[in-house]
Design a protein around this motif. Structure first.
Motif, mmCIF file in Angstrom:
data_model
loop_
_atom_site.group_PDB
_atom_site.id
_atom_site.type_symbol
_atom_site.label_atom_id
_atom_site.label_comp_id
_atom_site.label_asym_id
_atom_site.label_seq_id
_atom_site.Cartn_x
_atom_site.Cartn_y
_atom_site.Cartn_z
ATOM 1 N N GLY A 59 0.655 -1.157 -0.146
ATOM 2 C CA GLY A 59 -0.017 0.085 0.609
ATOM 3 C C GLY A 59 0.862 1.248 0.176
ATOM 4 N N ASP A 60 0.730 1.803 1.160
ATOM 5 C CA ASP A 60 1.342 3.983 0.704
ATOM 6 C C ASP A 60 2.699 3.595 0.945
ATOM 7 O OD1 ASP A 60 -1.204 4.432 -0.444
ATOM 8 O OD2 ASP A 60 -1.708 5.172 1.513
ATOM 9 N N ALA A 61 3.306 2.118 2.220
ATOM 10 C CA ALA A 61 3.965 1.989 2.275
ATOM 11 C C ALA A 61 5.323 1.995 1.839
ATOM 12 C CB ALA A 61 4.310 1.617 3.745
ATOM 13 N N LEU A 62 4.474 1.404 0.400
ATOM 14 C CA LEU A 62 5.694 1.223 -1.142
ATOM 15 C C LEU A 62 6.655 1.893 -1.362
ATOM 16 C CD1 LEU A 62 6.145 -1.102 -2.949
ATOM 17 C CD2 LEU A 62 5.071 -0.047 -4.398
ATOM 18 N N PRO A 63 7.648 2.156 -1.316
ATOM 19 C CA PRO A 63 8.868 2.946 -1.645
ATOM 20 C C PRO A 63 9.040 3.500 -2.584
ATOM 21 C CG PRO A 63 10.181 1.118 -0.438
ATOM 22 C CD PRO A 63 8.925 0.305 -0.557
ATOM 23 N N PHE A 64 7.972 3.346 -3.764
ATOM 24 C CA PHE A 64 8.535 3.531 -5.385
ATOM 25 C C PHE A 64 7.684 3.062 -5.944
ATOM 26 C CE2 PHE A 64 9.147 -1.481 -4.635
ATOM 27 C CZ PHE A 64 8.449 -2.108 -5.223
ATOM 28 N N ASP A 65 7.078 3.514 -7.472
ATOM 29 C CA ASP A 65 6.206 3.813 -7.294
ATOM 30 C C ASP A 65 5.691 2.260 -8.374
ATOM 31 O OD1 ASP A 65 4.627 6.229 -7.144
ATOM 32 O OD2 ASP A 65 5.641 7.441 -9.009
ATOM 33 N N PHE A 66 4.894 2.020 -8.646
ATOM 34 C CA PHE A 66 4.499 0.883 -9.532
ATOM 35 C C PHE A 66 3.534 0.625 -10.593
ATOM 36 C CE2 PHE A 66 4.326 -3.881 -10.330
ATOM 37 C CZ PHE A 66 2.530 -4.312 -10.701
ATOM 38 N N ALA A 67 4.047 -0.302 -11.558
ATOM 39 C CA ALA A 67 2.536 -0.168 -12.814
ATOM 40 C C ALA A 67 2.994 -1.342 -13.367
ATOM 41 C CB ALA A 67 3.854 1.085 -13.607
ATOM 42 N N GLN A 68 1.813 -1.673 -13.569
ATOM 43 C CA GLN A 68 1.454 -3.222 -14.156
ATOM 44 C C GLN A 68 1.178 -3.099 -15.384
ATOM 45 O OE1 GLN A 68 1.260 -6.252 -12.604
ATOM 46 N NE2 GLN A 68 1.184 -7.187 -14.766
ATOM 47 N N CYS A 69 1.774 -3.439 -16.352
ATOM 48 C CA CYS A 69 2.256 -2.921 -18.151
ATOM 49 C C CYS A 69 1.940 -4.622 -18.831
ATOM 50 C CB CYS A 69 3.486 -2.553 -18.755
ATOM 51 S SG CYS A 69 3.002 -0.741 -17.724
ATOM 52 N N HIS A 70 2.101 -5.545 -18.172
ATOM 53 C CA HIS A 70 1.837 -6.902 -18.927
ATOM 54 C C HIS A 70 1.045 -6.745 -20.367
ATOM 55 C CE1 HIS A 70 -2.035 -8.044 -16.860
ATOM 56 N NE2 HIS A 70 -1.866 -8.378 -18.240
ATOM 57 N N ASP A 71 0.257 -5.666 -20.593
ATOM 58 C CA ASP A 71 -1.152 -5.445 -21.827
ATOM 59 C C ASP A 71 -0.598 -4.561 -22.600
ATOM 60 O OD1 ASP A 71 -1.758 -4.307 -19.840
ATOM 61 O OD2 ASP A 71 -3.706 -5.387 -20.089
ATOM 62 N N ASP A 72 0.332 -3.612 -22.113
ATOM 63 C CA ASP A 72 0.367 -2.538 -22.475
ATOM 64 C C ASP A 72 1.458 -2.474 -23.134
ATOM 65 O OD1 ASP A 72 0.411 0.161 -23.494
ATOM 66 O OD2 ASP A 72 -0.018 0.912 -21.383
ATOM 67 N N PRO A 73 2.015 -2.977 -24.428
ATOM 68 C CA PRO A 73 3.484 -3.556 -24.725
ATOM 69 C C PRO A 73 4.175 -1.481 -26.197
ATOM 70 C CG PRO A 73 1.890 -3.999 -26.431
ATOM 71 C CD PRO A 73 1.041 -3.925 -25.101
ATOM 72 N N GLY A 74 3.302 -0.662 -25.960
ATOM 73 C CA GLY A 74 3.534 0.611 -26.552
ATOM 74 C C GLY A 74 4.008 1.455 -24.727
ATOM 75 N N SER A 75 3.758 1.182 -24.132
ATOM 76 C CA SER A 75 4.281 1.931 -22.530
ATOM 77 C C SER A 75 5.743 1.647 -22.448
ATOM 78 C CB SER A 75 2.979 1.831 -21.715
ATOM 79 O OG SER A 75 1.967 2.389 -21.744
ATOM 80 N N LEU A 76 5.778 0.055 -22.541
ATOM 81 C CA LEU A 76 6.738 -1.202 -21.980
ATOM 82 C C LEU A 76 8.054 -0.415 -23.160
ATOM 83 C CD1 LEU A 76 5.597 -4.442 -21.552
ATOM 84 C CD2 LEU A 76 6.935 -3.191 -19.910
ATOM 85 N N SER A 77 7.801 -0.308 -24.526
ATOM 86 C CA SER A 77 8.729 0.372 -25.633
ATOM 87 C C SER A 77 9.386 1.915 -25.412
ATOM 88 C CB SER A 77 8.094 0.505 -26.651
ATOM 89 O OG SER A 77 6.989 1.314 -27.142
ATOM 90 N N ARG A 78 8.676 2.524 -23.926
ATOM 91 C CA ARG A 78 8.911 4.021 -24.543
ATOM 92 C C ARG A 78 9.525 4.390 -22.224
ATOM 93 N NH1 ARG A 78 3.603 4.550 -26.864
ATOM 94 N NH2 ARG A 78 2.424 4.781 -24.716
ATOM 95 N N LEU A 79 10.058 3.606 -22.026
ATOM 96 C CA LEU A 79 10.084 3.215 -20.281
ATOM 97 C C LEU A 79 11.791 4.250 -20.367
ATOM 98 C CD1 LEU A 79 10.508 -0.572 -19.950
ATOM 99 C CD2 LEU A 79 8.454 1.683 -18.707
ATOM 100 N N ARG A 80 12.014 3.932 -21.591
ATOM 101 C CA ARG A 80 13.258 5.396 -21.923
ATOM 102 C C ARG A 80 13.004 7.336 -21.024
ATOM 103 N NH1 ARG A 80 18.204 3.264 -19.719
ATOM 104 N NH2 ARG A 80 18.547 5.508 -21.036
ATOM 105 N N GLN A 81 11.543 7.053 -21.852
ATOM 106 C CA GLN A 81 11.102 8.089 -21.229
ATOM 107 C C GLN A 81 10.660 9.059 -20.884
ATOM 108 O OE1 GLN A 81 8.410 8.405 -24.629
ATOM 109 N NE2 GLN A 81 9.913 7.045 -26.102
ATOM 110 N N LEU A 82 10.223 8.165 -19.045
ATOM 111 C CA LEU A 82 9.675 7.976 -17.919
ATOM 112 C C LEU A 82 11.321 8.825 -17.184
ATOM 113 C CD1 LEU A 82 8.493 5.374 -17.061
ATOM 114 C CD2 LEU A 82 7.173 7.508 -17.903
ATOM 115 N N ASP A 83 11.838 10.431 -17.371
ATOM 116 C CA ASP A 83 12.884 11.346 -16.928
ATOM 117 C C ASP A 83 12.275 12.111 -15.312
ATOM 118 O OD1 ASP A 83 10.638 13.297 -17.278
ATOM 119 O OD2 ASP A 83 11.948 14.198 -19.116
#
Length: 238
Positions: A59-83
């Motif tokens: 929950g809120d104690a997670l020290p990092f952000d999280f994303a579930q992207c197994h069905d989103d290849p477009g976003s996975l191909s743009r990970l480098r752009q998360l500056d």
């Protein structure tokens, strides 16, 4: 610019999710920052979504952000752009059927961590993963000896080290030991940085802190990519 670290081995049950979550937590804790603006993102590309379930329990104690992207290849191909993140840790599926997903994230990777359990049955699947997909990506990679139980003696560990050396595979100096704390953490909704303050918990944390130092120590190398921008939408604990 974020550095993308992919945790990959096409054999299931080698501890990819445990390594991803705990390494992301330790790096986030090491870098500082705040829960409101974390410097680390954890990404799951595994359709089984075990990392998402773990993140939701923390929950809120997670020290990092999280994303579930197994069905989103477009976003996975743009990970480098998360500056907005300094580091991104990507958990990958444990199946040859999901090779396309693995290839997509490997194209974004600055480095790859290949967990390998110290038992002979793990050797061939790891070799196939490395030869067929990981080495072909061009990203630097290292094998991580993971989930070794010292109570079983060191015969399997030494045999595994000998096998890895014979293959000429690069390895981390850190060996992650087996602890019940690691196996219970997901169900209890904690990460390694939230373990209780006692001797056993300290020992269980040590391996991931040492591994984090090795991963962060590679930051002196030039990133494999040089892009910036915005892409995947991440959420806290979901």
């Amino acid at each position: 610019m974020a550095r993308v670290h992919v945790i990959a081995n096409q054999k299931g049950g080698v501890g990819k999710t445990t390594v991803t979550v705990n390494l992301a937590a330790v790096v986030a804790d090491t870098l500082g920052g705040s829960l409101e603006e974390p410097q680390v993102l954890g990404v799951s590309t595994d359709p089984q979504a075990s990392m998402m379930e773990w993140a939701e329990r923390v929950g809120d104690a997670l020290p990092f952000d999280f994303a579930q992207c197994h069905d989103d290849p477009g976003s996975l191909s743009r990970l480098r752009q998360l500056d907005q993140y300094a580091h991104i840790f990507v958990d990958t599926p444990g199946s040859l059927e999901d090779e396309a997903i693995l290839q997509t994230v490997l194209a974004q990777a600055d480095d790859v961590i290949v967990p390998l359990e110290p038992e002979p049955m793990s050797f061939s699947p790891a070799a196939r993963s490395i030869q067929r997909v990981i080495a072909q990506s061009g990203a630097p990679w290292r094998v991580l000896l993971n989930n070794w139980d010292p109570r079983d003696g060191d015969a399997d560990l030494l045999q595994t080290k000998a096998y890895v050396a014979a293959q000429g595979w690069p390895t981390f100096n850190t060996v992650v030991r087996h602890y019940k704390l690691h196996t219970r953490a997901s169900a209890e909704g904690v990460t390694v940085v939230q373990f209780p303050k006692n001797r056993v918990a300290l020992e269980a944390r040590q391996d991931f802190f040492r591994l984090a130092l090795e991963v962060l120590g590679s930051d002196g190398q030039a990133p494999r990519h040089a892009q910036s921008g915005n892409a995947v939408t991440a959420s806290k604990g979901a």
